[in-house]
Design a protein around this motif. Structure first.
Motif, PDB file in Angstrom:
ATOM      1  N   ILE A 100       0.858  -1.194   0.000  1.00  0.00           N
ATOM      2  CA  ILE A 100       0.000   0.000   0.000  1.00  0.00           C
ATOM      3  C   ILE A 100       0.887   1.233   0.000  1.00  0.00           C
ATOM      4  O   ILE A 100       1.754   1.390   0.867  1.00  0.00           O
ATOM      5  CB  ILE A 100      -0.925   0.019   1.229  1.00  0.00           C
ATOM      6  N   SER A 101       0.683   2.099  -0.971  1.00  0.00           N
ATOM      7  CA  SER A 101       1.483   3.309  -1.093  1.00  0.00           C
ATOM      8  C   SER A 101       0.781   4.462  -0.387  1.00  0.00           C
ATOM      9  O   SER A 101      -0.373   4.772  -0.677  1.00  0.00           O
ATOM     10  CB  SER A 101       1.686   3.654  -2.569  1.00  0.00           C
ATOM     11  N   LEU A 102       1.499   5.083   0.569  1.00  0.00           N
ATOM     12  CA  LEU A 102       0.889   6.149   1.369  1.00  0.00           C
ATOM     13  C   LEU A 102       1.840   7.331   1.508  1.00  0.00           C
ATOM     14  O   LEU A 102       3.055   7.174   1.522  1.00  0.00           O
ATOM     15  CB  LEU A 102       0.528   5.639   2.768  1.00  0.00           C
ATOM     16  N   TRP A 103       1.234   8.509   1.647  1.00  0.00           N
ATOM     17  CA  TRP A 103       1.985   9.721   1.942  1.00  0.00           C
ATOM     18  C   TRP A 103       1.644  10.182   3.357  1.00  0.00           C
ATOM     19  O   TRP A 103       0.480  10.238   3.733  1.00  0.00           O
ATOM     20  CB  TRP A 103       1.627  10.833   0.961  1.00  0.00           C
ATOM     21  N   PHE A 104       2.709  10.506   4.139  1.00  0.00           N
ATOM     22  CA  PHE A 104       2.527  11.041   5.481  1.00  0.00           C
ATOM     23  C   PHE A 104       3.302  12.350   5.625  1.00  0.00           C
ATOM     24  O   PHE A 104       4.340  12.560   4.985  1.00  0.00           O
ATOM     25  CB  PHE A 104       3.037  10.053   6.539  1.00  0.00           C
ATOM     26  N   GLU A 105       2.775  13.196   6.477  1.00  0.00           N
ATOM     27  CA  GLU A 105       3.489  14.410   6.875  1.00  0.00           C
ATOM     28  C   GLU A 105       4.005  14.182   8.294  1.00  0.00           C
ATOM     29  O   GLU A 105       3.233  13.868   9.198  1.00  0.00           O
ATOM     30  CB  GLU A 105       2.549  15.607   6.845  1.00  0.00           C
TER      31      GLU A 105
END
Length: 329
Positions: free
Chosen positions: A91-96
């Motif tokens: 699963i490809s995710l973006w986090f800050e």
């Protein structure tokens, strides 16, 4: 609840945050965390975090180097905010990620606070928008004609490389300049009004299709152009696209052809009158020969016939010469 039975308000605050938050000691041990962090780790790693664990065991291999850098900056008193792309179970995710120092009531450094916010939807929308903008720019740059994007104030916000070739301005010279810099000075006042009217009610329109329209290059040279205008909206902001075709050569060729046709008509008109004179002489002399007369008179008429025929030949040659010159110009 605290051991003394009073509510743990700090934990309540942490658990009410949608961000995943963890407090990490100087030895990397977990001091506290909220429910969002617990849920996130369980969802993507299948593990349950507990107080006292070494938080580094929850950091993925691809993030360990960045994690260490952020911790060191936080220990030195610096707060850092970064965006990071991670893969969890395909699963490809973006986090800050926000890493900041944490102090006790006496202002002693306890460790660091790591706050993670899921920005996957927002980030992917930004990337998709950026890709769409890039495709749009690539499309504009590959166009064979000059293209300008103008805002509602009449300022140029974007142009393609062909604009440089057409007008002689560098792109940097045109951005944020009024589109009127490409309009001959004698037309600018009226052009300003027409632009304002168009921006109030933009619709597809072609300028210069049935009448000649001019534009001005950087060196002051005027060229003939055909302009296609169309309005569009991006993020609730109105813009106008202008596709500009340099038709100078076309107009010059058309004018040249018109001039040549007019010259040929004039040649035909003049020469038709001049040709009739020797031709009328020839016809008259032929009638005399057919009427019957003395040999001496016949010889004289033949001499006149030869002269008239020569005059006619000279006129025909002159017509051919003038016609050839007119067509070659």
């Amino acid at each position: 609840m605290n051991p003394n039975g009073s509510p743990d308000y700090a934990q309540m605050v942490l658990d009410n945050s949608t961000d995943a938050i963890v407090l990490i000691g100087l030895d990397y041990s977990v001091l506290a965390f909220n429910q969002s962090l617990l849920d996130t780790l369980k969802a993507y790693s299948g593990r349950i975090i507990t107080i006292g664990e070494d938080y580094r065991s929850f950091v993925t291999e691809q993030d360990k180097e960045v994690f260490h850098v952020l911790v060191q900056k936080a220990i030195l008193g610096e707060t850092t905010l970064i965006e990071r792309h991670s893969d969890y179970k395909d699963i490809s995710l973006w986090f800050e990620y926000r890493m900041s120092p944490t102090y006790d009531r006496e202002k002693n450094l306890l460790g660091v606070c790591l706050r993670a916010k899921n920005i996957d939807t927002r980030k992917k929308m930004e990337i998709a928008l950026s890709e769409s903008e890039q495709k749009f720019r690539n499309l504009i740059e590959s166009a064979p004609n000059s293209i300008l994007i103008v805002d509602t104030s009449g300022k140029i916000v974007h142009c393609n490389i062909e604009t440089e070739n057409t007008f002689g301005f560098k792109k940097e010279e045109l951005i944020d300049k009024s589109v009127e810099c490409l309009v001959p000075s004698r037309y600018r006042s009226g052009h300003d009004l027409s632009v304002g009217d168009y921006l109030k009610s933009p619709k597809p329109i072609r300028i210069g299709k049935n009448q000649v329209t001019t534009a001005m290059k950087k060196d002051g040279t005027e060229i003939f152009v055909e302009v296609s205008l169309n309005g569009f909206k991006v993020n609730q902001t109105n813009y106008v696209s202008a596709i500009i075709v340099d038709i100078t050569e076309k107009i010059q060729t058309e004018n040249k052809i018109k001039t040549q046709i007019q010259e040929l008509k004039e040649i035909a008109r003049i020469q038709s009158h001049e040709i009739r004179r020797p031709l009328a002489n020839i016809l008259g002399l032929l009638e005399l020969l057919e009427s019957g007369m003395t040999e001496e008179k016949t010889s004289e008429i033949h001499s006149y016939l030869r002269k008239s025929a020569n005059d006619l030949d000279v006129l025909v040659c002159e017509i051919v010469k003038r016609t050839s010159v007119s067509l070659s110009d």
